[in-house]
Design an enzyme around this catalytic site. Sequence first.
Site, mmCIF file in Angstrom:
data_model
loop_
_atom_site.group_PDB
_atom_site.id
_atom_site.type_symbol
_atom_site.label_atom_id
_atom_site.label_comp_id
_atom_site.label_asym_id
_atom_site.label_seq_id
_atom_site.Cartn_x
_atom_site.Cartn_y
_atom_site.Cartn_z
ATOM 1 N N SER A 145 0.857 -1.201 0.000
ATOM 2 C CA SER A 145 0.000 0.000 0.000
ATOM 3 C C SER A 145 0.883 1.237 0.000
ATOM 4 O O SER A 145 2.023 1.193 0.506
ATOM 5 C CB SER A 145 -0.874 0.009 1.256
ATOM 6 O OG SER A 145 -1.522 1.261 1.382
ATOM 7 N N TYR B 21 -1.151 -0.629 10.385
ATOM 8 C CA TYR B 21 -1.342 -1.040 8.986
ATOM 9 C C TYR B 21 -0.131 -0.573 8.169
ATOM 10 O O TYR B 21 0.460 -1.351 7.411
ATOM 11 C CB TYR B 21 -2.641 -0.427 8.460
ATOM 12 C CG TYR B 21 -2.935 -0.697 6.994
ATOM 13 C CD1 TYR B 21 -3.399 -1.933 6.580
ATOM 14 C CD2 TYR B 21 -2.765 0.304 6.040
ATOM 15 C CE1 TYR B 21 -3.681 -2.175 5.235
ATOM 16 C CE2 TYR B 21 -3.048 0.072 4.702
ATOM 17 C CZ TYR B 21 -3.503 -1.163 4.299
ATOM 18 O OH TYR B 21 -3.781 -1.398 2.975
ATOM 19 N N LYS C 234 2.655 -2.939 6.200
ATOM 20 C CA LYS C 234 2.892 -2.855 4.755
ATOM 21 C C LYS C 234 4.342 -2.446 4.460
ATOM 22 O O LYS C 234 4.928 -2.896 3.468
ATOM 23 C CB LYS C 234 1.911 -1.874 4.110
ATOM 24 C CG LYS C 234 0.453 -2.338 4.165
ATOM 25 C CD LYS C 234 0.208 -3.597 3.344
ATOM 26 C CE LYS C 234 -1.270 -3.885 3.141
ATOM 27 N NZ LYS C 234 -1.544 -5.041 2.294
HETATM 28 N N1 LIG Z 1 -8.705 -0.476 -1.582
HETATM 29 C C1 LIG Z 1 -7.679 0.344 -1.367
HETATM 30 O O1 LIG Z 1 -7.809 1.588 -1.438
HETATM 31 C C2 LIG Z 1 -6.309 -0.227 -1.085
HETATM 32 C C3 LIG Z 1 -5.241 0.662 -1.064
HETATM 33 C C4 LIG Z 1 -3.970 0.170 -0.807
HETATM 34 C C5 LIG Z 1 -3.777 -1.178 -0.596
HETATM 35 N N2 LIG Z 1 -4.840 -2.022 -0.623
HETATM 36 C C6 LIG Z 1 -4.566 -3.443 -0.402
HETATM 37 O O2 LIG Z 1 -5.188 -4.200 -1.414
HETATM 38 C C7 LIG Z 1 -5.474 -5.512 -0.914
HETATM 39 C C8 LIG Z 1 -6.911 -5.898 -1.248
HETATM 40 O O3 LIG Z 1 -7.782 -4.936 -0.712
HETATM 41 P P1 LIG Z 1 -9.214 -4.622 -1.329
HETATM 42 O O4 LIG Z 1 -9.346 -3.157 -1.279
HETATM 43 O O5 LIG Z 1 -9.394 -5.341 -2.598
HETATM 44 O O6 LIG Z 1 -10.146 -5.244 -0.162
HETATM 45 P P2 LIG Z 1 -11.605 -5.937 -0.224
HETATM 46 O O7 LIG Z 1 -12.372 -5.494 -1.402
HETATM 47 O O8 LIG Z 1 -12.172 -5.696 1.129
HETATM 48 O O9 LIG Z 1 -11.268 -7.491 -0.400
HETATM 49 C C9 LIG Z 1 -10.533 -8.165 0.581
HETATM 50 C C10 LIG Z 1 -10.463 -9.626 0.238
HETATM 51 O O10 LIG Z 1 -9.674 -10.314 1.196
HETATM 52 C C11 LIG Z 1 -10.441 -11.374 1.796
HETATM 53 N N3 LIG Z 1 -9.948 -11.534 3.157
HETATM 54 C C12 LIG Z 1 -10.019 -10.655 4.162
HETATM 55 N N4 LIG Z 1 -9.446 -11.154 5.263
HETATM 56 C C13 LIG Z 1 -8.999 -12.389 4.940
HETATM 57 C C14 LIG Z 1 -8.324 -13.417 5.655
HETATM 58 N N5 LIG Z 1 -7.993 -13.274 6.948
HETATM 59 N N6 LIG Z 1 -8.016 -14.564 4.999
HETATM 60 C C15 LIG Z 1 -8.345 -14.709 3.706
HETATM 61 N N7 LIG Z 1 -8.992 -13.792 2.979
HETATM 62 C C16 LIG Z 1 -9.312 -12.635 3.603
HETATM 63 C C17 LIG Z 1 -11.890 -10.913 1.630
HETATM 64 O O11 LIG Z 1 -12.845 -11.968 1.613
HETATM 65 P P3 LIG Z 1 -13.501 -12.597 2.950
HETATM 66 O O12 LIG Z 1 -13.961 -11.446 3.782
HETATM 67 O O13 LIG Z 1 -14.614 -13.458 2.453
HETATM 68 O O14 LIG Z 1 -12.415 -13.382 3.594
HETATM 69 C C18 LIG Z 1 -11.815 -10.307 0.235
HETATM 70 O O15 LIG Z 1 -11.808 -11.312 -0.751
HETATM 71 C C19 LIG Z 1 -5.135 -5.477 0.575
HETATM 72 O O16 LIG Z 1 -3.855 -6.005 0.762
HETATM 73 C C20 LIG Z 1 -5.129 -3.986 0.913
HETATM 74 O O17 LIG Z 1 -4.277 -3.695 1.988
HETATM 75 C C21 LIG Z 1 -6.114 -1.585 -0.858
#
Ligand SMILES: NC(=O)c1ccc[n+]([C@@H]2O[C@H](COP(=O)([O-])OP(=O)(O)OC[C@H]3O[C@@H](n4cnc5c(N)ncnc54)[C@H](OP(=O)(O)O)[C@@H]3O)[C@@H](O)[C@H]2O)c1
Length: 255
Positions: free
Chosen positions: A147, A160, A164
């Site tokens: 991130s 967090y 990261k």
């Molecule tokens: N969105 C942003 O703005 C952003 C920015 C920077 C970095 N990121 C990074 O991008 C990545 C994905 O984020 P996203 O925004 O796509 O989130 P998201 O839409 O909330 O999706 C998260 C996914 O992870 C699964 N998950 C959560 N906890 C888990 C666990 N303990 N074991 C296995 N699966 C798990 C969730 O499904 P279940 O709940 O069914 O397990 C879901 O499939 C993360 O690493 C996040 O830190 C996101």
Amino acid sequence: MKEEKNCLRLDGKTAVITGASKGIGKAIAYAFGLAGARVVISSRKQERLDVVAAEFEKDGITALPFAAHVGDADQRRQLISRTVEAFGKIDILVNNAATNPVFGPLETISLEAADKTLQINLLAPFALSNAVLPHMPEGGSIIHISSVEGERPGKYMGMYSVSKAALSMLTRIQAGEWAERGIRVNGIAPGLIRTKFSQALWDNEKIYQYALRRIPLRRMGRPEEIAALALFLASDMASYVTGSIYTADGGYLAQ
Ligand SMILES: NC(=O)c1ccc[n+]([C@@H]2O[C@H](COP(=O)([O-])OP(=O)(O)OC[C@H]3O[C@@H](n4cnc5c(N)ncnc54)[C@H](OP(=O)(O)O)[C@@H]3O)[C@@H](O)[C@H]2O)c1
């Protein structure tokens, strides 16, 4: 001269993507699948994964849905063994699942919350990478979804950010140690991407407008825009690319 290597195809490859039931992980799995990879999609809820797999299959993608909590050692082991049983090897691992259980100043974060953040965001990718290694042939690619918060201290996202930042260092160390095996390791640091995970930042108009002012492109990113970068890093097009963190953040970190 036409070079067959010069294309973003993943035919014959097997990819394991954690957190693939929605958001960025789902977009990555879909992009990999369309590029010809067999995708193992994992998250905690089997039902949701089954729906996603059925959706993918309509587009001709071979998808194996397998529920596993990345913080659970036993479930991690089952995820790897089931994948190897089904496909014989793992060419690509995307450590994408993450958590951010608290929002607030450091002194308000409990040890339990800090521990959970490090377990899911750092130690699970570390353990999964180690578990995948014996099954990853030369040419393999590991991608950690980090991130921008790991590159620059984020307000009230203390642990967090720490998790990261450490994941970025893990990326570099793995890349150095596993280069001799022909395995590449890279990270992606997304900026603000419209998903459930970031909902608190785009749901509230005031917070959203504040966030947009800090992004030179003046918009949020889409999960597909992270998947495009992941596809490049997973493919043979990136054969000389290892040990780096790539941002896709609308220019946020450049300011
Ligand atoms: N969105 C942003 O703005 C952003 C920015 C920077 C970095 N990121 C990074 O991008 C990545 C994905 O984020 P996203 O925004 O796509 O989130 P998201 O839409 O909330 O999706 C998260 C996914 O992870 C699964 N998950 C959560 N906890 C888990 C666990 N303990 N074991 C296995 N699966 C798990 C969730 O499904 P279940 O709940 O069914 O397990 C879901 O499939 C993360 O690493 C996040 O830190 C996101």
